[in-house]
Write a protein that holds these residues in place. Structure first.
Motif, PDB file in Angstrom:
ATOM      1  N   LEU A 194      19.519  13.963 -36.904  1.00  0.00           N
ATOM      2  CA  LEU A 194      20.347  15.165 -37.027  1.00  0.00           C
ATOM      3  C   LEU A 194      19.764  16.173 -38.002  1.00  0.00           C
ATOM      4  O   LEU A 194      19.851  17.383 -37.784  1.00  0.00           O
ATOM      5  CB  LEU A 194      21.763  14.779 -37.466  1.00  0.00           C
ATOM      6  N   GLY A 195      19.198  15.682 -39.092  1.00  0.00           N
ATOM      7  CA  GLY A 195      18.721  16.596 -40.122  1.00  0.00           C
ATOM      8  C   GLY A 195      19.879  17.349 -40.756  1.00  0.00           C
ATOM      9  O   GLY A 195      20.984  16.821 -40.905  1.00  0.00           O
ATOM     10  N   THR A 196      19.658  18.614 -41.111  1.00  0.00           N
ATOM     11  CA  THR A 196      20.722  19.455 -41.664  1.00  0.00           C
ATOM     12  C   THR A 196      20.827  20.734 -40.847  1.00  0.00           C
ATOM     13  O   THR A 196      19.873  21.159 -40.189  1.00  0.00           O
ATOM     14  CB  THR A 196      20.448  19.811 -43.145  1.00  0.00           C
ATOM     15  N   ALA A 197      21.999  21.326 -40.890  1.00  0.00           N
ATOM     16  CA  ALA A 197      22.250  22.529 -40.090  1.00  0.00           C
ATOM     17  C   ALA A 197      21.383  23.689 -40.564  1.00  0.00           C
ATOM     18  O   ALA A 197      21.186  23.894 -41.766  1.00  0.00           O
ATOM     19  CB  ALA A 197      23.722  22.906 -40.173  1.00  0.00           C
ATOM     20  N   ARG A 198      20.867  24.450 -39.610  1.00  0.00           N
ATOM     21  CA  ARG A 198      20.122  25.672 -39.938  1.00  0.00           C
ATOM     22  C   ARG A 198      21.123  26.786 -40.215  1.00  0.00           C
ATOM     23  O   ARG A 198      21.986  27.077 -39.398  1.00  0.00           O
ATOM     24  CB  ARG A 198      19.216  26.051 -38.770  1.00  0.00           C
ATOM     25  N   ARG A 199      21.018  27.388 -41.376  1.00  0.00           N
ATOM     26  CA  ARG A 199      21.963  28.435 -41.764  1.00  0.00           C
ATOM     27  C   ARG A 199      21.391  29.807 -41.390  1.00  0.00           C
ATOM     28  O   ARG A 199      20.458  30.292 -42.015  1.00  0.00           O
ATOM     29  CB  ARG A 199      22.237  28.376 -43.269  1.00  0.00           C
TER      30      ARG A 199
END
Length: 306
Positions: free
Chosen positions: A290-295
């Motif tokens: 998943l990683g982290t959300a791209r903002r």
């Protein structure tokens, strides 16, 4: 019944000697004798007779031996069922038509050997409680408070920002729009009867409406997705919000329109929640996947999601 005593009995039966069984079990011969004696007392039957050549099974010992082996096999199966990596990773996805279910499907396609058990809990409070108790391994939720305020031992990461779309029927004033801005929705009736007060999704949509000056109506009972779509299709006044990844199917004559919302784009902030001490290897794989959300700069989320 003491399973170590049963294991010792089988070891003696296989070795034919108390001494050899003790060496195989890495215990003293005295410990082997005590375990067998305790098992015989528990069963009320003599299992071995000592001879010059070692230990010989009695008739009762011969009858008990196959059952003892079954007990050890059952113990191994029971232990294996909960060993990290052997049982399915249990994940809460809120709803099976929503974006988190898509994320889990993508993960499974990338890791087809990972066994998954997908569940749906009601709200963030229920999900966090289930993660904390170990009932589930992870949950996808919007967190209405900073991650540092989670219970001790619980961690979270924002993993996916899902853009919203406006859903209208063909006679709605915005039905022909290629895109709309949140500000353009002022004065329009956004109908979301599933917005249950106190839930994380209600908090999100309440803050969205307050930020851009429109009202979200929750009047009437929530009969589910299909009746909602029927009503939106027939109305020239009502519209609703859906996530870009929300899976919906409707009759062709509904002619519903999914219209992007932009400038800025409201995004629903999905976080993954898990116990810090959970050793399941598939959980580590899921987090890495998943990683982290791209903002993105031109998006909107409530302040609590920053």
């Amino acid at each position: 019944m003491d399973i170590d005593a049963v294991r010792t009995f089988v070891a003696v039966a296989d070795a034919g000697q108390f001494r050899e069984a003790a060496l195989g079990l890495d215990v003293t011969q005295q410990a082997v004798s005590k375990r067998v004696a305790a098992l015989e007392k528990d069963l009320g039957a003599r299992l071995f007779t000592r001879t010059a050549r070692g230990a010989q099974l009695t008739v009762d010992g011969q009858v008990f031996l196959p059952h003892a082996r079954e007990l050890l096999q059952a113990e191994e199966r029971a232990a294996a069922s909960v060993r990290p990596g052997r049982r399915a990773l249990r994940v809460d996805v809120i709803g099976r038509r929503l974006a988190p279910a898509d994320l889990i499907r993508d993960f499974h396609r990338a890791h087809p050997d990972s066994s998954l058990d997908v569940v749906t809990l009601f709200d963030a409070d229920a999900a966090i409680s289930a993660v904390r108790s170990g009932t589930i391994d992870a949950s996808f939720r919007a967190l209405t408070f900073p991650a540092r305020q989670l219970p001790e031992g619980i961690e979270a990461a924002r993993v996916h920002d899902e853009p919203l779309e406006l859903l209208t029927g063909p006679r709605h004033a915005l039905a022909s729009a290629r895109a709309v801005t949140p500000a353009q929705l002022a004065g329009h009736r956004i109908w979301m009867p599933g917005n249950v007060a106190g839930t994380e999704w209600a908090a999100y949509y309440d803050d969205l409406a307050a930020a851009f000056g429109f009202t979200i109506e929750v009047t009437g009972p929530d009969f589910g997705t299909e009746p909602l779509l029927d009503t939106i299709a027939d109305s020239s006044l009502l519209a609703t919000f859906v996530g870009v990844q929300t899976r919906m199917v409707w009759p062709a004559d509904h002619d519903l329109r999914r219209i992007p919302v932009r400038d800025p784009t409201p995004v629903y902030p999905h976080s993954l929640i898990w116990r810090a001490d959970n050793p399941h290897p598939a959980l580590a794989s899921l987090r890495a996947h998943l990683g982290t959300a791209r903002r993105d700069a031109d998006t909107w989320t409530p302040n609590w999601a920053q």
